[in-house]
Write a protein that holds these residues in place. Structure first.
Motif, PDB file in Angstrom:
ATOM      1  N   VAL A   1      12.840   5.739  -1.185  1.00 21.89           N
ATOM      2  CA  VAL A   1      12.373   6.974  -2.279  1.00 21.89           C
ATOM      3  C   VAL A   1      13.695   8.213  -1.571  1.00 21.89           C
ATOM      4  CG1 VAL A   1      10.504   7.729  -3.107  1.00 21.89           C
ATOM      5  CG2 VAL A   1       9.969   5.557  -2.267  1.00 21.89           C
ATOM      6  N   LEU A   2      13.493   8.781  -3.099  1.00 23.82           N
ATOM      7  CA  LEU A   2      13.820  10.352  -3.325  1.00 23.82           C
ATOM      8  C   LEU A   2      13.040  11.481  -4.273  1.00 23.82           C
ATOM      9  CD1 LEU A   2      15.812  12.375  -3.338  1.00 23.82           C
ATOM     10  CD2 LEU A   2      16.872  11.435  -4.974  1.00 23.82           C
ATOM     11  N   CYS A   3      12.259  11.976  -3.224  1.00 21.17           N
ATOM     12  CA  CYS A   3      11.017  12.597  -4.341  1.00 21.17           C
ATOM     13  C   CYS A   3      10.721  13.848  -4.089  1.00 21.17           C
ATOM     14  CB  CYS A   3       9.564  11.798  -3.945  1.00 21.17           C
ATOM     15  SG  CYS A   3       9.401  12.314  -2.458  1.00 21.17           S
ATOM     16  N   VAL A   4      10.303  14.251  -5.717  1.00 25.63           N
ATOM     17  CA  VAL A   4      10.025  15.940  -5.542  1.00 25.63           C
ATOM     18  C   VAL A   4       8.465  16.280  -5.569  1.00 25.63           C
ATOM     19  CG1 VAL A   4      12.585  16.311  -6.401  1.00 25.63           C
ATOM     20  CG2 VAL A   4      11.074  15.461  -7.803  1.00 25.63           C
ATOM     21  N   MET A   5       8.320  17.423  -4.771  1.00 24.19           N
ATOM     22  CA  MET A   5       6.669  17.473  -5.408  1.00 24.19           C
ATOM     23  C   MET A   5       6.586  18.894  -5.565  1.00 24.19           C
ATOM     24  SD  MET A   5       5.374  15.690  -1.960  1.00 24.19           S
ATOM     25  CE  MET A   5       7.616  15.309  -0.769  1.00 24.19           C
ATOM     26  N   ALA A   6       5.160  19.272  -6.251  1.00 25.83           N
ATOM     27  CA  ALA A   6       5.193  21.073  -6.212  1.00 25.83           C
ATOM     28  C   ALA A   6       3.745  20.756  -6.487  1.00 25.83           C
ATOM     29  CB  ALA A   6       5.864  21.380  -8.109  1.00 25.83           C
ATOM     30  N   ARG A   7       3.539  22.470  -5.609  1.00 25.85           N
ATOM     31  CA  ARG A   7       1.846  22.432  -5.558  1.00 25.85           C
ATOM     32  C   ARG A   7       1.383  23.080  -6.205  1.00 25.85           C
ATOM     33  NH1 ARG A   7       4.847  24.670  -1.495  1.00 25.85           N
ATOM     34  NH2 ARG A   7       4.844  23.999   0.821  1.00 25.85           N
ATOM     35  N   GLU A   8       1.496  23.261  -8.123  1.00 30.82           N
ATOM     36  CA  GLU A   8       0.311  22.356  -8.533  1.00 30.82           C
ATOM     37  C   GLU A   8       0.928  22.032  -9.965  1.00 30.82           C
ATOM     38  OE1 GLU A   8      -1.483  24.916  -9.327  1.00 30.82           O
ATOM     39  OE2 GLU A   8      -0.716  26.655  -7.055  1.00 30.82           O
ATOM     40  N   ALA A   9      -0.117  21.751 -10.613  1.00 34.16           N
ATOM     41  CA  ALA A   9       0.627  20.172 -11.709  1.00 34.16           C
ATOM     42  C   ALA A   9       1.555  20.806 -12.653  1.00 34.16           C
ATOM     43  CB  ALA A   9      -0.911  19.678 -12.234  1.00 34.16           C
ATOM     44  N   ARG A  10       2.214  19.074 -12.475  1.00 30.06           N
ATOM     45  CA  ARG A  10       3.410  19.736 -13.879  1.00 30.06           C
ATOM     46  C   ARG A  10       3.654  18.327 -14.810  1.00 30.06           C
ATOM     47  NH1 ARG A  10       9.215  20.878 -11.233  1.00 30.06           N
ATOM     48  NH2 ARG A  10      10.674  20.329 -12.796  1.00 30.06           N
ATOM     49  N   GLU A  11       3.931  18.854 -15.838  1.00 30.16           N
ATOM     50  CA  GLU A  11       4.533  17.705 -16.631  1.00 30.16           C
ATOM     51  C   GLU A  11       5.900  17.310 -16.767  1.00 30.16           C
ATOM     52  OE1 GLU A  11       2.989  15.539 -18.681  1.00 30.16           O
ATOM     53  OE2 GLU A  11       0.949  17.036 -17.951  1.00 30.16           O
ATOM     54  N   TRP A  12       6.321  16.162 -15.839  1.00 30.91           N
ATOM     55  CA  TRP A  12       7.317  15.776 -15.394  1.00 30.91           C
ATOM     56  C   TRP A  12       8.354  15.584 -16.738  1.00 30.91           C
ATOM     57  CZ3 TRP A  12       9.038  17.502 -11.341  1.00 30.91           C
ATOM     58  CH2 TRP A  12       8.461  17.347  -9.965  1.00 30.91           C
ATOM     59  N   THR A  13       9.617  16.120 -17.220  1.00 30.51           N
ATOM     60  CA  THR A  13      10.150  15.748 -18.686  1.00 30.51           C
ATOM     61  C   THR A  13      11.123  14.646 -18.009  1.00 30.51           C
ATOM     62  OG1 THR A  13      11.568  17.189 -18.464  1.00 30.51           O
ATOM     63  CG2 THR A  13      10.225  18.088 -19.324  1.00 30.51           C
ATOM     64  N   ASP A  14      11.538  14.271 -19.238  1.00 28.74           N
ATOM     65  CA  ASP A  14      12.406  12.454 -19.323  1.00 28.74           C
ATOM     66  C   ASP A  14      13.863  13.217 -18.446  1.00 28.74           C
ATOM     67  OD1 ASP A  14      10.699  11.389 -20.356  1.00 28.74           O
ATOM     68  OD2 ASP A  14      11.455  11.500 -22.752  1.00 28.74           O
ATOM     69  N   ASP A  15      14.047  14.297 -18.912  1.00 22.69           N
ATOM     70  CA  ASP A  15      15.057  14.590 -18.542  1.00 22.69           C
ATOM     71  C   ASP A  15      15.226  15.323 -16.635  1.00 22.69           C
ATOM     72  OD1 ASP A  15      17.994  15.845 -18.545  1.00 22.69           O
ATOM     73  OD2 ASP A  15      17.675  17.772 -18.002  1.00 22.69           O
ATOM     74  N   ASP A  16      14.158  15.448 -16.220  1.00 23.64           N
ATOM     75  CA  ASP A  16      13.928  15.745 -15.183  1.00 23.64           C
ATOM     76  C   ASP A  16      13.852  13.763 -14.088  1.00 23.64           C
ATOM     77  OD1 ASP A  16      13.035  17.795 -15.847  1.00 23.64           O
ATOM     78  OD2 ASP A  16      10.693  17.616 -15.208  1.00 23.64           O
ATOM     79  N   VAL A  17      13.173  13.196 -15.320  1.00 25.46           N
ATOM     80  CA  VAL A  17      13.042  12.132 -14.636  1.00 25.46           C
ATOM     81  C   VAL A  17      14.419  10.962 -14.268  1.00 25.46           C
ATOM     82  CG1 VAL A  17      12.128   9.142 -15.059  1.00 25.46           C
ATOM     83  CG2 VAL A  17      10.444  11.508 -15.196  1.00 25.46           C
ATOM     84  N   ARG A  18      15.494  11.324 -15.069  1.00 25.25           N
ATOM     85  CA  ARG A  18      16.753  11.174 -15.309  1.00 25.25           C
ATOM     86  C   ARG A  18      17.526  11.762 -14.520  1.00 25.25           C
ATOM     87  NH1 ARG A  18      16.234  10.969 -21.248  1.00 25.25           N
ATOM     88  NH2 ARG A  18      17.395  13.473 -21.016  1.00 25.25           N
ATOM     89  N   THR A  19      17.046  12.861 -14.380  1.00 22.45           N
ATOM     90  CA  THR A  19      17.768  13.842 -13.089  1.00 22.45           C
ATOM     91  C   THR A  19      17.679  13.250 -12.000  1.00 22.45           C
ATOM     92  OG1 THR A  19      18.057  15.835 -14.328  1.00 22.45           O
ATOM     93  CG2 THR A  19      18.172  16.156 -11.712  1.00 22.45           C
ATOM     94  N   ALA A  20      16.437  13.018 -11.618  1.00 21.08           N
ATOM     95  CA  ALA A  20      16.224  12.341 -10.259  1.00 21.08           C
ATOM     96  C   ALA A  20      16.657  10.783  -9.763  1.00 21.08           C
ATOM     97  CB  ALA A  20      14.578  11.928 -10.107  1.00 21.08           C
ATOM     98  N   GLN A  21      16.678  10.441 -11.132  1.00 19.21           N
ATOM     99  CA  GLN A  21      17.299   8.985 -11.376  1.00 19.21           C
ATOM    100  C   GLN A  21      18.896   9.188 -10.148  1.00 19.21           C
ATOM    101  OE1 GLN A  21      15.922   7.215 -14.863  1.00 19.21           O
ATOM    102  NE2 GLN A  21      15.803   5.321 -13.834  1.00 19.21           N
ATOM    103  N   ASP A  22      19.538  10.220 -11.264  1.00 20.16           N
ATOM    104  CA  ASP A  22      21.103  10.201 -11.145  1.00 20.16           C
ATOM    105  C   ASP A  22      20.955  10.798  -9.440  1.00 20.16           C
ATOM    106  OD1 ASP A  22      21.893   9.636 -13.585  1.00 20.16           O
ATOM    107  OD2 ASP A  22      21.845  11.987 -13.929  1.00 20.16           O
ATOM    108  N   PHE A  23      20.058  11.186  -9.213  1.00 20.78           N
ATOM    109  CA  PHE A  23      20.138  11.916  -7.708  1.00 20.78           C
ATOM    110  C   PHE A  23      20.128  10.452  -6.878  1.00 20.78           C
ATOM    111  CE2 PHE A  23      20.547  15.957  -9.429  1.00 20.78           C
ATOM    112  CZ  PHE A  23      20.963  16.836  -8.549  1.00 20.78           C
ATOM    113  N   ALA A  24      18.860   9.711  -6.818  1.00 17.32           N
ATOM    114  CA  ALA A  24      19.006   8.523  -6.999  1.00 17.32           C
ATOM    115  C   ALA A  24      19.842   7.551  -6.607  1.00 17.32           C
ATOM    116  CB  ALA A  24      17.920   7.957  -6.677  1.00 17.32           C
ATOM    117  N   ALA A  25      20.955   7.651  -7.328  1.00 15.03           N
ATOM    118  CA  ALA A  25      22.282   7.117  -7.503  1.00 15.03           C
ATOM    119  C   ALA A  25      23.387   7.594  -7.053  1.00 15.03           C
ATOM    120  CB  ALA A  25      22.722   7.045  -8.500  1.00 15.03           C
ATOM    121  N   VAL A  26      23.349   8.749  -6.499  1.00 14.01           N
ATOM    122  CA  VAL A  26      24.069   9.321  -5.770  1.00 14.01           C
ATOM    123  C   VAL A  26      23.837   8.811  -3.796  1.00 14.01           C
ATOM    124  CG1 VAL A  26      25.093  11.589  -3.935  1.00 14.01           C
ATOM    125  CG2 VAL A  26      24.934  11.150  -6.802  1.00 14.01           C
ATOM    126  N   ALA A  27      22.055   9.036  -3.995  1.00 10.83           N
ATOM    127  CA  ALA A  27      22.136   8.656  -2.614  1.00 10.83           C
ATOM    128  C   ALA A  27      22.289   7.516  -1.844  1.00 10.83           C
ATOM    129  CB  ALA A  27      20.580   9.505  -2.319  1.00 10.83           C
TER     130      ALA A  27
END
Length: 975
Positions: A149-175
């Motif tokens: 798994v490639l994951c990101v975390m913040a210490r406060e609640a946060r609404e993750w945008t679709d662009d955030d999700v796609r960015t995580a997927q892109d980085f997961a593809a690179v990894a």
């Protein structure tokens, strides 16, 4: 891609995996992939750490991790921002980890508020990290197996945008691409270890040095860095090949790493193509190996990408593979430099549909078909194909791409990678060829194979390994513990000891000769050999491969050899580099030892005197003999040994290669030469006495010349005087008696002269006085001198000489005597036809021989072998037609030998004979004739230029001023 929400997450203390989840966690293929890629318990990989750091910056999140999951824990390959306890431990138990839920599906897990979501609120990971929100994307292997798994975390609640999700997927593809590259490298190393060394085939540089930095091996690529060939580089030091390195900072760094194995990247300016290189340093006890890879292009790309703020250029910076982006229709909108290099095109040409033109025509339709299916169904694009590079070469690529979607889930494009797998494909083809060759070789051999998974105990045995024991395929068990029951009880301890020593790394190979139980209950002797081909990071054996060879017949032969060895009456020793390992009773007696035990186990040098009779040291002579016997299989030589009582004796010893108890040894047998040496001594004494008697006889005859000749000269002189002053008082009969006295005296004087000539030669009193002689003039003079002896007009005496002055260095009087004897002999035995005295020439134009040919009575075949012996004649008995003593040819032969010539004869009875004096005979010892060059060196050169065109015995051009042959007068150059 929408977040996954159909799983039932629970707290760390109450979580129990479902059957489906357990099946995925404990999947053997997945766990094997983790081990194969060396993804557990390893230092943080730099490339993956950069992906994590970049993702955290991109999404402005304080914490990010890239982890892999095995059956019971989550291991962090890379992380940023984790609290100290967790960051130092680098792993966490699986029940309390949120990341495990991402593993059970290929969709990201999106949690805006982990503390407010009852599904995740009681996970241990929340307390350990202090997270308030979570976004995780799965990591897979090349075949789609989910491993992390490639994951990101913040210490406060946060609404993750679709662009955030796609960015995580892109980085997961690179990894994923980076991890896949690790798999590729791991498989390459493993296959290279198991199969063969392909250092000479690699495109990168490879060089090995000894401890003094002398080059031991270098391939073409590495040698080119020093502007030389591999042959020119071997044996020279690195500092000789690249002098600028000697006092440079890089040279000092190289010296400092001579004892440190590792992978380094350095800039190198003192070579043919300066730039950045990846140096893989491997240090061993005898030197250093450098694997040199030119990473200048990558470094330039990294520096360029570092200066760019664009997201895709930052991805290119961390990816050693080609990266591209396409729109929904497949038109390319971006390619990084690595992808362009792989295609062999520039960026403007590749954009849009231009990239497709770089695909090999034979693969183009297949790629298009797979791409259309990807676009239609939104699945992952994955295909291997070839690019046809602009330089005409073919490059294999592994292409992967995933769809990017908008907020409605509509595909708006694709992002993917292309990795150069040309080396892998080349290696695969090579492995197929090697495997095919191995299979063909083993198909015709009597060798069985086994492959042992040491950790599980599973053993794969080839069909031949079973049939050689009489079992059908599948009848033998497949576990090591069960197979150990087939070992003979008396051999079990030996097998266990040898195998354990190898598994523990104490020996480089495992090798044991022992008995295995066959299907019919009999015991078969098997040579069992193998080696560990795979170990884990701690050195523990994981896999071993080996062979079985049935050596029962060899063992039986050894027993027969043992029986013959013991009972032989010929002395025999078995020796190796440790000394004498066995001997028979005959050897004990020959060496006068007390018992066999006093010989076995001792060094063979114990029985060597210090020196051999020829002055060679015994040890040096024995080492040379052993080497020759080892190389050729057998060697016989004469030697002197020392017995146990100190006495020495000569012998003829034979060393032969043999196998004894599975070991390579030398069998030494000998024959005592003591009696033979004594017999040779007696024969030498007799021969010396005979030679002394012969010399005394010859010396006596030589000294008696005056006493023998003086009375005969008186008889001849007075008889001649009486003939000249004869009166009428002598009757006719008395006159005839007087004539007979004179003729017989002359004849007897000639015989005595011949005998004395032979005696002088045998006594060594004849000496050669060489001068420059025109051999053609000498032959003409002899012929003219003897023309008067022709008794009939039906015989013609002539010469066959080429024009020119044919000068040689010789003793003119002795050569003249030989020619007179040969021509006179021909006149005596020729009653019709002709006699020819001729010169013969070599291919270089030099005088090579003088021939006297006649058409006389010839010589019978039985007399040819002895014709040059004293007193031998062509006719014997009282009815001989031709007079003579038979000494002329003997004298001629001895004079030719004295001059260094060879006198031979060929003859045909009734048709004539040919006597040949070979002047350039290389088989005759003594002084050689030396022809003298003409007056002009230029003419000699002209003659030499015609050498190849002058056949044996061919005529040489008659103009001596233009074709005079140069014959080197230096004896050392006479061939």
């Amino acid at each position: 891609m929408s977040p996954r929400s159909n799983h039932r997450p629970t707290g760390s203390h109450s979580w129990s995996p479902s059957e489906e989840e357990r099946s995925l966690l404990f999947d053997t293929g997945r766990l094997a992939a983790l081990h194969e890629g060396a993804l557990l318990d390893v230092p943080p990989p730099d490339d993956l750490q950069r992906v994590v750091d970049l993702l955290a910056r991109q999404l402005q999140a304080p914490m990010a991790t890239l982890s892999v999951v095995d059956a019971d824990r989550q291991f962090f390959l890379a992380s940023t921002g984790l609290p100290a306890p967790l960051a130092l431990a680098r792993e966490t138990p699986l029940p309390g980890a949120i990341c495990k839920h991402v593993l059970f599906d290929d969709a990201p897990v999106v949690i805006p508020d982990v503390r407010g979501d009852e599904r995740y609120a009681n996970h241990d990971a929340i307390e350990l990290t202090g997270m308030g929100c979570y976004l995780g994307a799965p990591i897979t292997t090349g075949n789609g197996t989910r491993i992390g798994v490639l994951c990101v975390m913040a210490r406060e609640a946060r609404e993750w945008t679709d662009d955030d999700v796609r960015t995580a997927q892109d980085f997961a593809a690179v990894a994923t691409a980076l991890i896949e590259a690790r798999y590729v490298r791991s498989r390459e190393r493993q296959e290279r270890t198991e199969k063969l060394d392909i250092l000479t085939r690699i495109t990168e540089g490879f060089v090995t040095f000894d401890r003094g930095w002398h080059v031991k091996f270098v391939n073409d690529k590495a040698a080119a860095l020093a502007r030389c060939t591999p042959d020119e580089a071997r044996g020279r030091t690195l500092w000789e090949l690249l002098p600028p390195l000697d006092n440079s900072e890089l040279g000092g760094w190289l010296r400092s790493i001579q004892s440190t194995t590792g992978i380094y990247e350095r800039e190198w300016k003192g070579v043919a193509n300066p730039g950045w290189f990846e140096l893989r340093v491997v240090v061993s006890s005898d030197g250093t190996s450098l694997y040199i890879r030119d990473i200048t292009s990558r470094k330039r790309a990294e520096h360029a990408l570092a200066a760019s703020e664009a997201r895709h250029r930052e991805l290119t910076f961390v990816a050693p593979v080609g990266i591209f982006e396409c729109d929904a229709a497949g038109g390319c909108t971006y390619l990084n430099q690595r992808a362009l290099e792989l295609m062999g095109v520039e960026l403007p040409q590749a954009l849009g549909d231009g990239w497709a033109m770089a695909i090999h025509p034979e693969d183009r339709e297949r790629v298009f078909r797979e791409w259309r299916a990807t676009a239609q169904h939104g699945r992952e694009f994955r295909v291997q194909f070839r690019f046809l590079h602009a330089n005409g070469s073919e490059r294999w690529a592994s292409g992967r791409a995933t769809a990017t979607r908008d907020g409605d889930g509509t595909i708006i494009g694709f992002i993917g990678t292309v990795a150069d797998i040309t080396d892998i494909k080349t290696f695969e083809r090579e492995m197929l060829r090697v495997n095919s060759r191995m299979e063909h070789a083993l198909a015709g051999s009597d060798i069985g194979l086994w492959d042992w998974d040491v950790q599980t105990g599973h053993v794969m045995s080839s069909e031949r390994a079973m049939t050689m024991l009489g079992y059908a395929p599948g009848e033998l068990p497949t576990h090591a513990e069960e197979l150990s029951g087939f070992i003979h009880p008396d051999d079990f301890e030996q097998v266990t000891r040898l195998l354990t020593a190898h598994l523990d790394g104490e020996t480089p190979f495992y090798r044991s000769t022992h008995r295995l139980r066959a299907k019919d209950g009999s015991w078969r002797w098997i040579l069992d050999a193998g080696a560990v081909v795979e170990r884990d990071a701690s050195g523990r054996a994981l896999r071993a491969i080996g062979t079985h060879v049935d050596v029962s017949e060899s063992k039986a032969a050894e027993e027969r050899f043992r029986l013959l060895f013991e009972r032989s009456t010929v002395p025999k020793l078995l020796i190796n580099d440790q000394g004498v390992i066995d001997c028979n009773d005959a050897a004990v007696m020959a060496l006068r030892a007390r018992s066999k035990q006093s010989i076995v186990g001792r060094s063979f040098q114990t029985f060597l005197p210090r020196m051999q009779p020829g002055g060679t040291g015994s040890r040096e002579a024995l080492v040379a003999a052993v080497r020759q016997a080892t190389e050729s299989g057998s060697h016989r030589f004469e030697f002197v040994l020392r017995r146990a009582d100190g006495s020495e004796f000569p012998l003829e010893i034979t060393l032969s290669r043999a196998t004894y108890d599975g070991r390579a040894v030398l069998l030494a047998t000998w024959r005592d030469l003591t009696q033979q040496r004594e017999a040779e001594r007696v024969l030498r004494s007799a021969a010396d006495a005979a030679e002394a008697a012969s010399r005394a006889k010859s010396d006596f005859l030589a000294r008696m010349s005056h006493e023998l000749r003086s009375p005969l000269n008186s008889v001849i002189g007075f008889s001649r005087l009486l003939q000249r002053s004869r009166t009428s008082t002598l009757s006719t009969t008395d006159a005839k008696y007087l004539d007979r006295i004179h003729a017989n005296g002359v004849h007897l004087l000639a015989v005595i002269n011949d005998i004395l000539d032979i005696a002088r030669i045998e006594a060594g009193r004849e000496h050669v006085e060489r001068t420059r002689v025109d051999v053609a003039a000498l032959v003409r003079d002899v012929v003219q001198q003897l023309e008067g002896q022709l008794a009939s007009d039906s015989v013609r005496l002539r010469t066959d000489l080429q024009c020119g002055d044919w000068m040689i260095e010789t003793d003119e009087q002795k050569l003249r005597q030989v020619l007179i004897n040969l021509v006179g002999n021909a006149i005596k035995f020729t009653t019709a036809g002709e006699i020819v005295a001729a010169l013969q020439f070599s291919a270089s134009g030099a005088v090579s021989a003088i021939e006297v040919r006649d058409t006389g009575v010839g010589i019978s075949p039985e007399l040819l072998p002895v014709i040059f012996d004293p007193f031998e004649q062509g006719e014997t008995g009282t009815a001989r037609r031709f007079e003579g003593t038979g000494l002329g040819l003997a004298i001629s032969k001895q004079l030719c030998d004295l001059l260094g010539y060879r006198l031979t004869v060929t003859s045909d009875v009734g048709r004539g004979s040919v006597f040949r004096i070979t002047l350039d005979d290389t088989s005759t010892r003594g002084d050689r004739p030396r022809s003298v060059a003409g007056s002009s060196p230029a003419l000699a050169t002209a003659s030499e230029s015609h050498e190849a065109a002058v056949p044996q015995q061919a005529a040489v051009p008659g103009d001596a001023t233009e074709h005079r042959v140069a014959i080197v007068p230096d004896e050392a150059n006479v061939a």
